[in-house]
Design a protein around this motif. Sequence first.
Motif, PDB file in Angstrom:
ATOM      1  N   UNK A 192      10.485  24.958 -11.542  1.00 58.29           N
ATOM      2  CA  UNK A 192       9.434  24.942 -10.096  1.00 58.29           C
ATOM      3  C   UNK A 192       7.944  24.689 -10.497  1.00 58.29           C
ATOM      4  N   UNK A 193       7.493  23.753 -10.803  1.00 60.21           N
ATOM      5  CA  UNK A 193       5.753  22.797 -10.809  1.00 60.21           C
ATOM      6  C   UNK A 193       5.431  24.151  -9.984  1.00 60.21           C
ATOM      7  N   UNK A 194       3.984  24.033 -10.285  1.00 62.73           N
ATOM      8  CA  UNK A 194       2.436  24.972  -9.091  1.00 62.73           C
ATOM      9  C   UNK A 194       2.235  23.693  -9.046  1.00 62.73           C
ATOM     10  N   UNK A 195       2.224  24.142  -8.172  1.00 61.97           N
ATOM     11  CA  UNK A 195       0.787  23.073  -6.937  1.00 61.97           C
ATOM     12  C   UNK A 195       0.033  21.893  -7.917  1.00 61.97           C
ATOM     13  N   UNK A 196      -0.697  23.292  -8.867  1.00 66.06           N
ATOM     14  CA  UNK A 196      -1.975  21.909  -9.605  1.00 66.06           C
ATOM     15  C   UNK A 196      -1.491  21.478 -10.693  1.00 66.06           C
ATOM     16  N   UNK A 197       0.200  21.815 -11.224  1.00 62.90           N
ATOM     17  CA  UNK A 197       0.701  20.599 -12.268  1.00 62.90           C
ATOM     18  C   UNK A 197       0.683  20.060 -11.104  1.00 62.90           C
ATOM     19  N   UNK A 198       1.763  19.875 -10.019  1.00 65.73           N
ATOM     20  CA  UNK A 198       2.133  18.310  -9.465  1.00 65.73           C
ATOM     21  C   UNK A 198       1.121  17.894  -9.532  1.00 65.73           C
ATOM     22  N   UNK A 199      -0.358  18.185  -8.679  1.00 65.38           N
ATOM     23  CA  UNK A 199      -1.793  17.573  -8.281  1.00 65.38           C
ATOM     24  C   UNK A 199      -2.335  16.609  -9.984  1.00 65.38           C
ATOM     25  N   UNK A 200      -1.855  17.203 -10.712  1.00 64.87           N
ATOM     26  CA  UNK A 200      -2.147  16.568 -12.091  1.00 64.87           C
ATOM     27  C   UNK A 200      -0.924  15.531 -12.393  1.00 64.87           C
ATOM     28  N   UNK A 201       0.073  16.367 -12.555  1.00 66.44           N
ATOM     29  CA  UNK A 201       1.569  14.562 -12.047  1.00 66.44           C
ATOM     30  C   UNK A 201       0.614  13.638 -11.875  1.00 66.44           C
ATOM     31  N   UNK A 235      -3.999  11.523  -2.425  1.00 65.77           N
ATOM     32  CA  UNK A 235      -3.040  10.980  -3.133  1.00 65.77           C
ATOM     33  C   UNK A 235      -2.036  11.326  -4.241  1.00 65.77           C
ATOM     34  N   UNK A 236      -2.920  12.812  -4.273  1.00 64.95           N
ATOM     35  CA  UNK A 236      -2.129  13.510  -5.020  1.00 64.95           C
ATOM     36  C   UNK A 236      -1.685  15.149  -4.091  1.00 64.95           C
ATOM     37  N   UNK A 237      -2.028  15.016  -2.857  1.00 59.27           N
ATOM     38  CA  UNK A 237      -2.013  15.533  -1.857  1.00 59.27           C
ATOM     39  C   UNK A 237      -0.576  16.121  -0.944  1.00 59.27           C
ATOM     40  N   UNK A 238       0.026  16.747  -0.326  1.00 59.73           N
ATOM     41  CA  UNK A 238       0.886  16.298   0.704  1.00 59.73           C
ATOM     42  C   UNK A 238       0.979  16.657   2.097  1.00 59.73           C
ATOM     43  N   UNK A 239       0.629  15.856   2.889  1.00 58.30           N
ATOM     44  CA  UNK A 239       0.202  16.982   4.699  1.00 58.30           C
ATOM     45  C   UNK A 239       1.305  17.934   4.854  1.00 58.30           C
ATOM     46  N   UNK A 240       0.899  18.668   6.012  1.00 57.37           N
ATOM     47  CA  UNK A 240       1.145  19.441   6.129  1.00 57.37           C
ATOM     48  C   UNK A 240       2.830  19.270   6.837  1.00 57.37           C
ATOM     49  N   UNK A 284       0.921  -0.791  -0.629  1.00 55.42           N
ATOM     50  CA  UNK A 284       0.013  -0.064   0.109  1.00 55.42           C
ATOM     51  C   UNK A 284       1.249   1.595  -0.168  1.00 55.42           C
ATOM     52  N   UNK A 285       0.469   2.206  -0.859  1.00 53.39           N
ATOM     53  CA  UNK A 285       1.534   2.856  -0.955  1.00 53.39           C
ATOM     54  C   UNK A 285       1.019   4.738   0.029  1.00 53.39           C
ATOM     55  N   UNK A 286       1.964   4.824   0.427  1.00 51.55           N
ATOM     56  CA  UNK A 286       1.573   6.616   0.952  1.00 51.55           C
ATOM     57  C   UNK A 286       1.178   7.545   0.474  1.00 51.55           C
ATOM     58  N   UNK A 287       0.980   8.341   1.119  1.00 48.76           N
ATOM     59  CA  UNK A 287       0.365  10.106   0.135  1.00 48.76           C
ATOM     60  C   UNK A 287       1.593  10.992   0.040  1.00 48.76           C
ATOM     61  N   UNK A 288       1.791  12.064  -1.010  1.00 45.84           N
ATOM     62  CA  UNK A 288       3.475  12.245  -1.243  1.00 45.84           C
ATOM     63  C   UNK A 288       3.394  12.912  -0.421  1.00 45.84           C
ATOM     64  N   UNK A 314      -3.262   7.272 -11.099  1.00 46.42           N
ATOM     65  CA  UNK A 314      -3.703   6.380 -11.645  1.00 46.42           C
ATOM     66  C   UNK A 314      -3.494   5.261 -12.945  1.00 46.42           C
ATOM     67  N   UNK A 315      -1.790   4.699 -13.214  1.00 47.60           N
ATOM     68  CA  UNK A 315      -1.712   4.433 -14.081  1.00 47.60           C
ATOM     69  C   UNK A 315      -0.899   3.107 -13.073  1.00 47.60           C
ATOM     70  N   UNK A 316      -1.205   3.369 -12.163  1.00 45.84           N
ATOM     71  CA  UNK A 316       0.212   2.596 -11.052  1.00 45.84           C
ATOM     72  C   UNK A 316      -1.463   1.478 -10.814  1.00 45.84           C
ATOM     73  N   UNK A 317      -2.130   2.647 -10.629  1.00 45.79           N
ATOM     74  CA  UNK A 317      -3.655   1.137  -9.970  1.00 45.79           C
ATOM     75  C   UNK A 317      -4.773   1.107 -11.334  1.00 45.79           C
ATOM     76  N   UNK A 318      -3.885   1.061 -12.420  1.00 47.33           N
ATOM     77  CA  UNK A 318      -4.769   1.288 -13.342  1.00 47.33           C
ATOM     78  C   UNK A 318      -6.480   1.810 -13.620  1.00 47.33           C
ATOM     79  N   UNK A 319      -5.776   3.036 -12.986  1.00 48.95           N
ATOM     80  CA  UNK A 319      -7.607   3.556 -12.444  1.00 48.95           C
ATOM     81  C   UNK A 319      -6.948   4.737 -14.066  1.00 48.95           C
ATOM     82  N   UNK A 320      -8.243   5.907 -14.155  1.00 49.03           N
ATOM     83  CA  UNK A 320      -8.372   6.814 -14.298  1.00 49.03           C
ATOM     84  C   UNK A 320      -7.742   8.597 -13.697  1.00 49.03           C
TER      85      UNK A 320
END
Length: 288
Positions: free
Chosen positions: A110-119, A216-221, A78-82, A125-131
């Motif tokens: 430096x990528x923006x937060x939005x691009x980080x989330x998108x990437x 899954x796409x955002x890091x904790x504080x 099981x993978x943790x959050x970023x 999704x690719x790792x877990x066969x999801x969209x």
Amino acid sequence: MKLSTIARQHWAALRTLLVLTAITGLIYPALVWAVAQLPGLQHRADGSIVEVQGKAVGSSLIGQLFTDADGNPLPQYLQPRPSMAGDGYDPLATSASNLGPESIVDSADKPSLLTLVCTRSLEVGELNAADGARPFCTSDGMGAVLSVLGPRDARGNVVHPTQVISVNQPCATTTEPFLATYAGARVHCNDGQDFSHGQLVAVEGAAVDPQVPADAVTASGSGLDPDISPAYADLQVNRVAAARGLSADQVRHIIAENTTGRALGFMGEPAVNVLGVNVDLDELTSGG
């Protein structure tokens, strides 16, 4: 001032120093340590260390990476959050990215937060066969943001676009922008020109209900969060089950055993402890 008076003052100061040293440096720490050793408190006071066959494998209160030597996620875990703490879950570098919701335009280095989330969403999704598609993201994992140039109305909104640039899609790497036209104007890739005087418009797109959860796409504080949401854990069930030769129900049962509910029944959200799940998975598949 008499010598005897000076001696009495210094002796009083010395006694005060010795008493306070004994209280704050010896008695108080010893009392706190003794209270921490009471049943129910000792495990947390000692760091909530998780041991397997007498060997410490981590703490249930601090997250950790489950990757190979190249940093790739191990499919059987099981993978943790970023995490933005150092190279990931470094307790000596606990931190967040300090990027907020207005971080939608990538800089040169430096990528923006939005691009980080998108990437991240595409990668999960690719790792877990999801969209991995999600709102305000391009299909190639960039922030779907336009700079619209042209005459503006009294409110500052562009009324007749003369030029539209997809600011996060450089011409060097993008053959076609994510959107062909906007308000009748053709959308161009970013050729490096100054678009700061344009009106920034984030395009929501069609993926309004993403399959990949937010954690899954955002890091904790702190960058050390040991838990993930039940939704993110459920997204990973089939991958983990296939990698270990288990049924999905077996994996879900282990996840359920390591899920805690809301504190006092109403505070916070249910959470899944990643280390606890992975330790139990290892014990199950190793016959332990």
